[in-house]
Design a protein around this motif. Structure first.
Motif, mmCIF file in Angstrom:
data_model
loop_
_atom_site.group_PDB
_atom_site.id
_atom_site.type_symbol
_atom_site.label_atom_id
_atom_site.label_comp_id
_atom_site.label_asym_id
_atom_site.label_seq_id
_atom_site.Cartn_x
_atom_site.Cartn_y
_atom_site.Cartn_z
ATOM 1 N N ALA A 17 0.839 -1.207 0.000
ATOM 2 C CA ALA A 17 0.000 0.000 0.000
ATOM 3 C C ALA A 17 0.872 1.254 0.000
ATOM 4 N N ALA A 18 1.975 1.214 0.751
ATOM 5 C CA ALA A 18 2.902 2.349 0.769
ATOM 6 C C ALA A 18 3.499 2.576 -0.617
ATOM 7 N N HIS A 19 3.884 1.499 -1.263
ATOM 8 C CA HIS A 19 4.445 1.602 -2.615
ATOM 9 C C HIS A 19 3.423 2.219 -3.567
ATOM 10 N N ASP A 20 2.174 1.795 -3.445
ATOM 11 C CA ASP A 20 1.126 2.293 -4.332
ATOM 12 C C ASP A 20 0.851 3.774 -4.133
ATOM 13 N N ARG A 21 1.095 4.296 -2.917
ATOM 14 C CA ARG A 21 0.872 5.728 -2.704
ATOM 15 C C ARG A 21 2.128 6.548 -2.992
#
Length: 199
Positions: A17-21
């Motif tokens: 999720a961090a990568h996606d944001r």
């Protein structure tokens, strides 16, 4: 065994999720990065991040890379005196990490210079990311209820934590931060903050 499996899946979920944001991560051994020259490493792929998260702890690279500056408040700090705004917040093993939107100029890392037991993580810094396990106490880093990404916005970094800001004619991305007049005004404001009395 089930609890360990749940922790790993939580860490993988949060890392992806961090990568996606758009946030940049790095693998850790406890709290320490394991990748050589990690501040200059390229942005990892989703596959790399998942592998790191399944293997162990991960860290968020702070500053311009992720657009996040983190204020690390440990036990013993006078948190009420900090008067922190509502923002994305992590419960750590011994305190809290407060995530703020990085300003338009680089912010230096500092240890205890703003207040006792309060550190700032900016350019070329990193913090242990949710889903990771504290190496000294049996605690999994987790979002504070109601203060996870998506539940609250990143607040602007309070001025008092920008005392380590690098006043430069160039931003972290290499672009101009304004006119000579604007740079001089910024430098004057930063000097005022640096020379302000504690509190």
């Amino acid at each position: 065994m089930c609890r360990i499996s749940q922790t790993v899946e939580f860490r993988v979920q949060e890392a992806l999720a961090a990568h996606d944001r758009g946030w940049w991560l790095t693998p850790l051994d406890g709290k320490r990065p394991v990748t050589k020259d990690w501040p200059n490493a390229p942005r990892p792929t989703r596959e790399e991040i998942e592998a790191w998260a399944r293997a162990g702890n991960i860290g968020l690279r702070t500053g311009a890379r992720s657009g996040v500056v983190v204020v690390d408040v440990d036990a013993g700090a006078d948190e009420s005196a900090l008067n922190l705004p509502r923002t994305v917040t992590v419960q750590t093993g011994r305190g809290r990490h407060y995530y703020f939107a990085a300003p338009g100029v680089p912010v230096k890392n500092s240890v205890g210079s703003v207040a006792p037991h309060v550190d700032v993580r900016g350019e070329r810094g990193q913090v242990v990311y949710p889903g990771s396990v504290h190496p000294d106490v049996p605690h999994v880093y987790r979002w504070v209820e109601g203060l996870a990404p998506g539940e609250v916005d990143l607040a602007p970094l309070p001025t008092c934590f920008a005392s380590g800001t690098t006043a430069s004619a160039k931003s972290a991305e290499g672009g101009s931060i304004g006119t000579p007049y604007g740079r001089k005004a910024l430098e004057d404001e930063l000097e005022s903050v640096r020379n302000a009395l504690e509190g």
